[in-house]
Write an enzyme that holds these catalytic residues in place. Structure first.
Site, mmCIF file in Angstrom:
data_model
loop_
_atom_site.group_PDB
_atom_site.id
_atom_site.type_symbol
_atom_site.label_atom_id
_atom_site.label_comp_id
_atom_site.label_asym_id
_atom_site.label_seq_id
_atom_site.Cartn_x
_atom_site.Cartn_y
_atom_site.Cartn_z
ATOM 1 N N LYS A 18 0.832 -1.211 0.000
ATOM 2 C CA LYS A 18 0.000 0.000 0.000
ATOM 3 C C LYS A 18 0.861 1.252 0.000
ATOM 4 O O LYS A 18 0.664 2.160 -0.802
ATOM 5 C CB LYS A 18 -0.904 -0.003 1.241
ATOM 6 C CG LYS A 18 -1.518 1.355 1.552
ATOM 7 C CD LYS A 18 -2.428 1.307 2.753
ATOM 8 C CE LYS A 18 -1.793 1.718 4.056
ATOM 9 N NZ LYS A 18 -1.575 3.163 4.220
ATOM 10 N N ASN A 19 1.834 1.292 0.903
ATOM 11 C CA ASN A 19 2.600 2.523 1.072
ATOM 12 C C ASN A 19 3.551 2.799 -0.082
ATOM 13 O O ASN A 19 4.096 3.881 -0.193
ATOM 14 C CB ASN A 19 3.347 2.507 2.411
ATOM 15 C CG ASN A 19 2.386 2.659 3.579
ATOM 16 O OD1 ASN A 19 1.218 2.979 3.377
ATOM 17 N ND2 ASN A 19 2.875 2.425 4.787
ATOM 18 N N CYS A 112 -5.220 12.752 12.888
ATOM 19 C CA CYS A 112 -5.693 11.411 12.603
ATOM 20 C C CYS A 112 -5.556 10.605 13.873
ATOM 21 O O CYS A 112 -5.094 11.114 14.882
ATOM 22 C CB CYS A 112 -4.937 10.781 11.443
ATOM 23 S SG CYS A 112 -3.307 10.269 11.888
ATOM 24 N N ARG A 117 0.680 14.069 13.195
ATOM 25 C CA ARG A 117 1.174 13.891 11.831
ATOM 26 C C ARG A 117 1.308 15.205 11.072
ATOM 27 O O ARG A 117 0.550 15.511 10.152
ATOM 28 C CB ARG A 117 0.279 12.920 11.067
ATOM 29 C CG ARG A 117 0.133 11.610 11.775
ATOM 30 C CD ARG A 117 -0.505 10.564 10.941
ATOM 31 N NE ARG A 117 0.437 9.904 10.051
ATOM 32 C CZ ARG A 117 0.156 8.796 9.384
ATOM 33 N NH1 ARG A 117 -1.018 8.243 9.473
ATOM 34 N NH2 ARG A 117 1.049 8.235 8.614
ATOM 35 N N ASP A 300 4.172 0.296 12.030
ATOM 36 C CA ASP A 300 2.935 -0.240 11.450
ATOM 37 C C ASP A 300 2.671 -1.692 11.854
ATOM 38 O O ASP A 300 1.628 -2.250 11.507
ATOM 39 C CB ASP A 300 2.968 -0.135 9.916
ATOM 40 C CG ASP A 300 2.663 1.281 9.442
ATOM 41 O OD1 ASP A 300 2.316 2.132 10.279
ATOM 42 O OD2 ASP A 300 2.782 1.537 8.231
ATOM 43 N N ARG A 392 -9.080 0.062 4.593
ATOM 44 C CA ARG A 392 -8.162 1.038 3.993
ATOM 45 C C ARG A 392 -6.817 0.392 3.656
ATOM 46 O O ARG A 392 -6.112 0.856 2.766
ATOM 47 C CB ARG A 392 -7.915 2.211 4.956
ATOM 48 C CG ARG A 392 -9.094 3.143 5.096
ATOM 49 C CD ARG A 392 -8.704 4.367 5.886
ATOM 50 N NE ARG A 392 -7.464 4.938 5.370
ATOM 51 C CZ ARG A 392 -6.703 5.813 6.019
ATOM 52 N NH1 ARG A 392 -7.056 6.238 7.218
ATOM 53 N NH2 ARG A 392 -5.603 6.279 5.473
HETATM 54 C C1 UD1 Z 1 4.315 6.597 6.398
HETATM 55 C C2 UD1 Z 1 3.361 5.449 6.214
HETATM 56 C C3 UD1 Z 1 2.826 4.973 7.559
HETATM 57 C C4 UD1 Z 1 3.976 4.661 8.501
HETATM 58 C C5 UD1 Z 1 4.940 5.831 8.593
HETATM 59 C C6 UD1 Z 1 6.173 5.525 9.407
HETATM 60 C C7 UD1 Z 1 2.394 5.918 4.060
HETATM 61 C C8 UD1 Z 1 1.181 6.273 3.293
HETATM 62 N N1 UD1 Z 1 2.264 5.863 5.374
HETATM 63 O O1 UD1 Z 1 3.555 7.673 6.946
HETATM 64 O O2 UD1 Z 1 2.029 3.813 7.328
HETATM 65 O O3 UD1 Z 1 3.460 4.404 9.783
HETATM 66 O O4 UD1 Z 1 5.376 6.206 7.265
HETATM 67 O O5 UD1 Z 1 6.805 4.399 8.936
HETATM 68 O O6 UD1 Z 1 3.436 5.637 3.509
HETATM 69 N N2 UD1 Z 1 6.533 14.172 11.018
HETATM 70 C C9 UD1 Z 1 6.673 15.501 11.357
HETATM 71 N N3 UD1 Z 1 6.671 16.429 10.365
HETATM 72 C C10 UD1 Z 1 6.533 16.080 9.044
HETATM 73 C C11 UD1 Z 1 6.394 14.717 8.713
HETATM 74 C C12 UD1 Z 1 6.394 13.780 9.724
HETATM 75 O O7 UD1 Z 1 6.804 15.857 12.531
HETATM 76 O O8 UD1 Z 1 6.542 16.965 8.183
HETATM 77 C C13 UD1 Z 1 6.501 13.164 12.095
HETATM 78 C C14 UD1 Z 1 5.135 12.480 12.186
HETATM 79 O O9 UD1 Z 1 4.233 13.237 12.982
HETATM 80 C C15 UD1 Z 1 5.499 11.153 12.803
HETATM 81 C C16 UD1 Z 1 6.890 10.867 12.230
HETATM 82 O O10 UD1 Z 1 7.385 12.109 11.762
HETATM 83 O O11 UD1 Z 1 5.594 11.275 14.186
HETATM 84 C C17 UD1 Z 1 6.911 9.859 11.103
HETATM 85 O O12 UD1 Z 1 6.117 10.293 10.053
HETATM 86 P P1 UD1 Z 1 6.400 9.903 8.543
HETATM 87 O O13 UD1 Z 1 7.610 9.044 8.435
HETATM 88 O O14 UD1 Z 1 6.357 11.153 7.736
HETATM 89 O O15 UD1 Z 1 5.134 9.029 8.212
HETATM 90 P P2 UD1 Z 1 4.166 9.136 6.968
HETATM 91 O O16 UD1 Z 1 4.937 9.356 5.719
HETATM 92 O O17 UD1 Z 1 3.043 10.056 7.283
#
Ligand code: UD1
Length: 420
Positions: A18-19, A112, A117, A300, A392
């Site tokens: 999915k990701n 969420c 996030r 995850d 989802r």
């Molecule tokens: C992706 C995955 C999700 C997985 C996560 C971590 C997808 C669609 N989803 O989510 O299933 O759990 O990676 O492996 O691929 N953060 C910030 N600022 C930002 C971006 C992130 O503070 O601009 C923080 C987030 O709040 C979180 C952490 O960084 O605490 C990790 O987030 P991130 O690696 O960005 O996860 P996603 O890409 O949203």
């Protein structure tokens, strides 16, 4: 409805990640013409990303798990709230839209169920590349009259920020370096497809990715990597029932630490080239673990392994380092008789002899899977509500568990508005 006590056995085909698929779909926007992506799971999130692409003017067609995306008329630059609300990963179109059109208007994602996030890392990285942001009425307006390469160091190796910046950088003028980049296999998959399309990328899968911007991209045909989280979920379902399951089309090299932890818990693992056999001869043993960005233990799979540890022999300590509020489902598990105490980002799980069925809610995709896994081992019949979260991320989860011998019966619940 899940009636516990059945041992899982047999084989299950793991679907596409999915990701990965979500980002590969967004990457199709970079090229004009017809991109074909194989092995895309037909799950609600991928259908939503299809709607995002259609809203941008692309033609999207499914044939089984093969997705054809025609971007010849994809002139749109706006992703509306109704779609971002369903799936915050929709903001991943920012990067390709900026690279192709120099502007984008994307609804800002709200909170969420697993934490706030934020998208500050995405925004700060784009700003380094010359993108100007303004926000009004819940929308983020991004313009880049000239998108230029830049040196970006991420505060945290965010998966989404790495991917978004990568997709902008491939079309920017000059060289971009992303330091402290995320190393997830899905990023390597995305970089692989971008290179096939004509991008110049070095170091994807390491902490420093170097990108030399190019002028145009060719549409390609690409196969999505197998879903390591889905594979891990089925492995944990097998372990909690002391079962023996063959995961077909699963990559052990993407699950190193997960398989090590299962091994520590007493599982027997046989890794083949494209398959993994997981069996658990007796009750699992407690293990301690810490979630971290890849190659650390994936956040995850944290809820699903918590279910296993809740009936393990001994006490486990689990630390969640990626998402701040990823323990909300623990109350649901405790309602089934688990003994889990949390403090901040630590959880102490005292393994119980048994769990008992109770009505519980799926709070998000992975927490929902964790409830179903717990139910497989609980005495009695558990009713899991709000299964649309599970839809989802997992295709036909109930039917595939049933094919492995689980006593799972699905009653269709009405979907919330917009999630038909
Ligand atoms: C992706 C995955 C999700 C997985 C996560 C971590 C997808 C669609 N989803 O989510 O299933 O759990 O990676 O492996 O691929 N953060 C910030 N600022 C930002 C971006 C992130 O503070 O601009 C923080 C987030 O709040 C979180 C952490 O960084 O605490 C990790 O987030 P991130 O690696 O960005 O996860 P996603 O890409 O949203």
């Amino acid at each position: 409805m899940v009636s516990g006590g059945r041992r899982l056995s047999g084989s299950v085909m793991v679907g596409g990640a999915k990701n990965s698929a979500l980002k590969l779909m967004a990457a199709a926007l970079l090229a004009e013409g017809t991109t074909v992506i194989e092995n895309v799971p037909r799950i609600v999130d991928c259908l939503t990303m299809g709607e995002v692409l259609e809203h941008l003017g692309a033609g999207v067609q499914w044939e089984g798990s093969t997705l054809t995306i025609d971007t010849s008329n994809a002139a749109g630059v706006e992703t509306p709230y109704e779609l971002v609300r369903k799936m915050r990963a929709s903001i991943i179109v920012l990067g390709p839209l900026l690279a192709r059109h120099g502007r984008a208007r994307v609804a800002m994602p709200g909170g969420c169920n697993i934490g706030s996030r934020k998208i500050d890392l995405h925004v700060r990285g784009f700003e380094r590349m010359g993108v100007q942001f303004s926000s009004e009425h819940g929308y983020l307006e991004a313009t880049a009259p000239s998108l230029r390469g830049a040196f970006v160091t991420l505060d945290f190796p965010s998966v989404g920020a790495t991917e978004n910046l990568l997709m902008a950088a491939v079309g920017a003028t000059g060289r971009t370096v992303i330091e402290n980049a995320a190393r997830e296999p899905e990023i390597q998959d995305l970089a692989g497809m971008l290179v096939e399309m004509g991008a110049k990328i070095d170091g994807a899968g390491s902490t420093a990715i170097e990108i030399e911007g190019v002028d145009g991209f060719e549409p390609v045909r690409h196969r999505t990597i197998p879903d390591r989280v889905e594979a891990g979920t089925f492995a944990l379902a097998a372990c909690i029932t002391q079962g023996d399951v063959m995961l077909e089309d699963a990559r052990a090299d993407h699950l190193d630490l997960v398989l090590d932890k299962l091994n520590d818990a007493g599982a027997q693992i046989e890794a083949g080239e494209r398959s993994i056999r997981v069996s658990m001869p007796e009750r699992a043993l407690a293990v301690d673990l810490v979630t971290l960005p890849y190659p650390g233990f994936p956040t995850d799979l944290q809820p699903q392994i918590m279910s296993l540890l809740s009936v393990a022999r001994g006490t486990s300590i689990l630390t969640e380092n990626v998402f701040e509020s990823r323990f909300m489902f623990v109350d649901e598990l405790n309602r089934m008789g688990a003994d889990i105490r949390t403090e901040g980002h630590h959880a102490v799980i005292r393994g119980m002899d048994r769990l008992s069925a109770a009505p519980v809610r799926a709070l998000d995709i992975r927490a929902g899977a964790a409830m179903i896994i717990a139910a497989l081992a609980a005495d009695g019949t558990t009713e899991v509500f709000d299964l649309y979260h599970v839809d989802r991320g997992y295709e036909d989860f109930d039917a595939r568990l049933a094919a492995l011998g689980a006593d799972v019966h699905r009653e269709r619940e009405p979907s919330p508005a917009g999630l038909a």
